[in-house]
Design an enzyme around this catalytic site. Structure first.
Site, PDB file in Angstrom:
ATOM      1  N   LEU A  42     -16.035 -27.216   3.113  1.00 38.05           N
ATOM      2  CA  LEU A  42     -16.623 -28.302   3.921  1.00 38.05           C
ATOM      3  C   LEU A  42     -15.552 -28.994   4.757  1.00 38.05           C
ATOM      4  O   LEU A  42     -15.111 -30.088   4.426  1.00 38.05           O
ATOM      5  CB  LEU A  42     -17.301 -29.324   3.010  1.00 38.05           C
ATOM      6  CG  LEU A  42     -18.024 -28.807   1.757  1.00 38.05           C
ATOM      7  CD1 LEU A  42     -18.699 -29.951   1.023  1.00 38.05           C
ATOM      8  CD2 LEU A  42     -19.040 -27.757   2.097  1.00 38.05           C
ATOM      9  N   ASP A  43     -15.148 -28.352   5.818  1.00 41.03           N
ATOM     10  CA  ASP A  43     -14.039 -28.882   6.620  1.00 41.03           C
ATOM     11  C   ASP A  43     -14.571 -29.587   7.867  1.00 41.03           C
ATOM     12  O   ASP A  43     -15.613 -29.239   8.402  1.00 41.03           O
ATOM     13  CB  ASP A  43     -13.126 -27.703   7.028  1.00 41.03           C
ATOM     14  CG  ASP A  43     -11.741 -28.162   7.413  1.00 41.03           C
ATOM     15  OD1 ASP A  43     -10.916 -27.303   7.762  1.00 41.03           O
ATOM     16  OD2 ASP A  43     -11.481 -29.385   7.376  1.00 41.03           O
ATOM     17  N   GLY A  44     -13.801 -30.582   8.330  1.00 41.64           N
ATOM     18  CA  GLY A  44     -14.143 -31.224   9.594  1.00 41.64           C
ATOM     19  C   GLY A  44     -14.817 -32.579   9.459  1.00 41.64           C
ATOM     20  O   GLY A  44     -15.256 -33.150  10.449  1.00 41.64           O
ATOM     21  N   ARG A 218     -16.258 -21.308   6.504  1.00 44.03           N
ATOM     22  CA  ARG A 218     -15.393 -22.476   6.645  1.00 44.03           C
ATOM     23  C   ARG A 218     -15.639 -23.059   8.017  1.00 44.03           C
ATOM     24  O   ARG A 218     -15.484 -22.376   9.021  1.00 44.03           O
ATOM     25  CB  ARG A 218     -13.931 -22.107   6.493  1.00 44.03           C
ATOM     26  CG  ARG A 218     -13.046 -23.348   6.667  1.00 44.03           C
ATOM     27  CD  ARG A 218     -11.617 -23.144   6.331  1.00 44.03           C
ATOM     28  NE  ARG A 218     -10.936 -24.456   6.431  1.00 44.03           N
ATOM     29  CZ  ARG A 218      -9.824 -24.786   5.808  1.00 44.03           C
ATOM     30  NH1 ARG A 218      -9.235 -23.908   5.031  1.00 44.03           N
ATOM     31  NH2 ARG A 218      -9.286 -25.975   5.950  1.00 44.03           N
ATOM     32  N   THR A 219     -15.986 -24.318   8.067  1.00 40.74           N
ATOM     33  CA  THR A 219     -16.319 -24.959   9.338  1.00 40.74           C
ATOM     34  C   THR A 219     -15.047 -25.463  10.022  1.00 40.74           C
ATOM     35  O   THR A 219     -13.941 -25.323   9.502  1.00 40.74           O
ATOM     36  CB  THR A 219     -17.276 -26.140   9.095  1.00 40.74           C
ATOM     37  OG1 THR A 219     -16.777 -26.934   8.005  1.00 40.74           O
ATOM     38  CG2 THR A 219     -18.660 -25.649   8.712  1.00 40.74           C
TER      39      THR A 219
END
Lengths: 322, 317
Positions: A42-44, A218-219
């Site tokens: 959960l990136d960003g 992966r965002t």
């Protein structure tokens, strides 16, 4: 529709999309093998907060709402396992206030789910917390253990929440497991003769006896694994959309599944070839032949009951359809 | 947020009501179908709307409806689903073709030298590069050597070449290349399980395979446990102090499976996956998919290295 803070949000467009479209797309996608296990990094979140002027607390709530939506879509697609990289051991290096925010949010959601356990059991969702949970405070650890025990019998969707997790720590956990066995005189000879295999080590890891992920998403366009599932993603398709985590939508999932289906034959071939090289977590894919009677969707007019989960940023509400 | 949930709850309720009305209408139609016109003419109109009648007619249709009709309709539906699935994948293929065309244009522009940024970028952050190649494509040793010469020309100093089945270790013979071969490796040539390294025009090359990854970690784990079994005969050593990541790194060095972590990993294959590259060395490595080895381009490597030089990592903080 404007949010309470006066900002337009993509989440609203998601809610306005008719449910019929989701069902149609999923039904068409299900014609070919669907992924069994999807993992998410959960990136960003912080970039999204800067972009839309959210505070830290608001953005993590927003991220949680999107997680609930994504879990719903995965459930509708028939995905059996979802792994979420919620908190890394490396994240303890962040500001203490930010760490405490995330921990408070996790505790709040755990308590909310425990209170609404009938809903989770009706949805047949199992929640497992994986990681070095001894790094959490006692109340969180007890809540996590209680939640895992209460959902242990559910089977439809298993959600692995990686808390205080890194892949290298997981490998060390496996080594500790072997050591504990050796202290109890089980496998001492194997260790003494250097006969420990990768399979023996895998059996002591957090993801023992669970299938490896088929897709890792992966965002924020980042192309690294950041010490997540390094052991399990040997033959897993990596998908890195440029959108930030709160912007991840149903269409990104559909695209990921389409890419997976295009590479399915190749991934199956190399997995089977490498099974002879000692890959214990072979992806146990069978060719799934779907007929209209296997798809659990809202769209069908025949009987049966399917549950749709809506998130309201404050808890989980079940909504019954026909 | 609560107002929105209430609004959407109302919307969903109205949708449900409409659905129920449609179902009632379709049930009424179904009720009429199985019965002959004679019976219909005898029964008063009110009876047709009675719930017991509707239930009976439904059961009748379900029991005595033609199975062949049902099978035929499911086959037709499956055909339609399959058709839409292929159409969807045609759209995906078109998108891939379009992005391939864009990529080729970009490579042409880079190789023409129009943009100075692709000629003058710093490789100081790239201490170690890894290249993963699909084992079937790794048999094309000429392509591998061409790739290595390109990397050497760009200025890469340390390269790890990986393929899952160990084809590179068996097939690459640096003695027969045109370019100078500085020194021999540290292991016997015939030993597939050994990490072999060569110096190649001021570039050191490490050859790796699947057994250097998980099996290497298993051997290091075995070494660590057996070492502690010998030293900790009382059993009073705490596992937290015995089994740390630093100790595992030392154990990997002791069993000969240690290597530096690459900063960038280029994947040459049909899918974006690392094909089992040693997990202990992949923690913060940027992974870039370059496509099949047979269509590799020098300008694509330049672009990948340029994109890497612009990346920022916060290592979890």
């Amino acid at each position: 529709m404007e949010l309470a803070f006066g900002r337009r949000d993509d989440h609203d467009r998601e809610k306005r999309r008719p449910w019929v479209m989701d069902g149609c797309f999923i039904r068409v996608l299900s014609y070919s093998p669907m992924p069994r296990h999807i993992a998410f990094i959960l990136d960003g979140n912080r970039q999204y907060a800067k972009k839309w002027n959210f505070t830290d607390g608001e953005i993590y709530q927003r991220g949680f709402c999107n997680l609930m939506s994504i879990l719903r879509y995965c459930c509708e697609m028939g995905v059996e396992f979802v792994t979420v990289f919620a908190f890394s051991i490396d994240n303890f290096k962040r500001k203490p206030t930010e760490v405490q925010l995330v921990m408070d949010l996790v505790k709040e959601k755990m308590d909310a789910i425990i209170e609404d356990m009938n809903t989770v059991n009706d949805l047949d969702v199992r929640i497992k917390f994986l990681g070095r949970l001894t790094l959490l405070d006692e109340s969180m650890r007890k809540a996590a253990e209680k939640l895992m025990a209460m959902t242990a019998k559910n089977k439809r969707l298993v959600v692995f929440v990686c808390l205080c997790y890194t892949s290298t720590d997981e490998i060390m956990h496996g080594v500790e497991g072997l050591w504990e066995e050796a202290k109890n005189n089980k496998g001492r000879e194997k260790i003494a003769n250097g006969l420990i295999t990768a399979g023996d080590l895998e059996q002591k890891m957090y993801f023992a006896n669970h299938p490896a992920p088929d897709i890792l998403i992966r965002t924020a366009g980042e192309t690294r694994l950041s010490n997540f599932l390094l052991w399990q993603t040997a033959f897993c398709l990596l998908y890195t959309p440029r959108c930030l985590w709160p912007e991840l939508t149903f269409w990104h999932l559909v695209w990921a599944v389409l890419l997976y289906q295009r590479k399915y034959a190749y991934l199956e071939k190399i997995t089977k070839r490498m099974c002879g090289f000692g890959v214990l977590l072979c992806q146990e894919h069978k060719k799934q032949i779907y007929s209209i009677y296997k798809v659990t969707l809202i769209l069908l007019l025949k009987g049966g009951r399917s549950m749709v989960v809506e998130s309201t940023c404050g808890g989980i509400e079940p909504k019954k359809s026909i | 947020m609560m107002e929105q949930s209430v609004t959407y709850a109302n919307l969903d309720n109205t949708i449900e009501l409409k659905r129920k009305k449609k179902k009632k209408k379709s049930l009424r139609r179904e009720c009429l179908l199985p019965l002959s016109p004679l019976i219909l003419s005898l029964l008063p109109l009110q009876t047709l709307n009675k719930p017991w009648y509707r239930h009976l007619a439904n059961e009748f249709a379900r029991t005595f409806g033609s199975p062949f009709h049902r099978i035929q309709s499911s086959m037709i539906l499956k055909f339609i689903l399959g058709l839409f699935w292929y159409l969807l994948h045609i759209v995906v293929s078109l998108v891939h073709i379009w992005s391939y065309v864009i990529q080729q244009l970009r490579c042409y522009i880079i190789s023409s030298g129009l943009f100075a940024k692709y000629r003058n970028f710093s490789l100081s952050r790239l201490r170690y590069l890894a290249v993963v190649v699909d084992s079937q494509e790794a048999k094309h040793t000429a392509k591998i050597k061409q790739l290595l010469s390109w990397l050497s020309a760009i200025g890469v100093k340390h390269v790890a070449l990986y393929d899952a089945e160990g084809v590179l270790k068996k097939s690459i013979d640096f003695g027969q290349t045109r370019l100078r071969d500085r020194s021999a490796g540290t292991c016997l040539d015939g030993d597939v399980n050994c990490v072999t390294s060569r110096n190649y025009e001021e570039m050191s090359i490490e050859l790796l395979s699947f057994t250097d990854g998980k099996e290497g970690i298993a051997k290091a784990a075995s070494f660590l446990c057996s070492d502690h079994l010998k030293n900790d005969s009382d059993g009073c050593g705490r596992t937290e102090t015995l089994f740390t990541e630093a100790n595992m790194t030392k154990a990997l060095k002791a069993v000969g499976y240690y290597g530096p972590e690459p900063d960038l990993l280029l994947v040459y294959g049909l899918a974006r996956c690392h094909l089992g590259f040693p997990p202990w060395r992949l923690r913060y490595t940027e992974i870039m998919h370059m496509g099949p080895l047979k269509s590799m381009k020098y300008s694509a490597i330049v672009k990948a290295l340029y994109d890497f030089s612009k990346k920022y990592q916060n290592y979890g903080s």
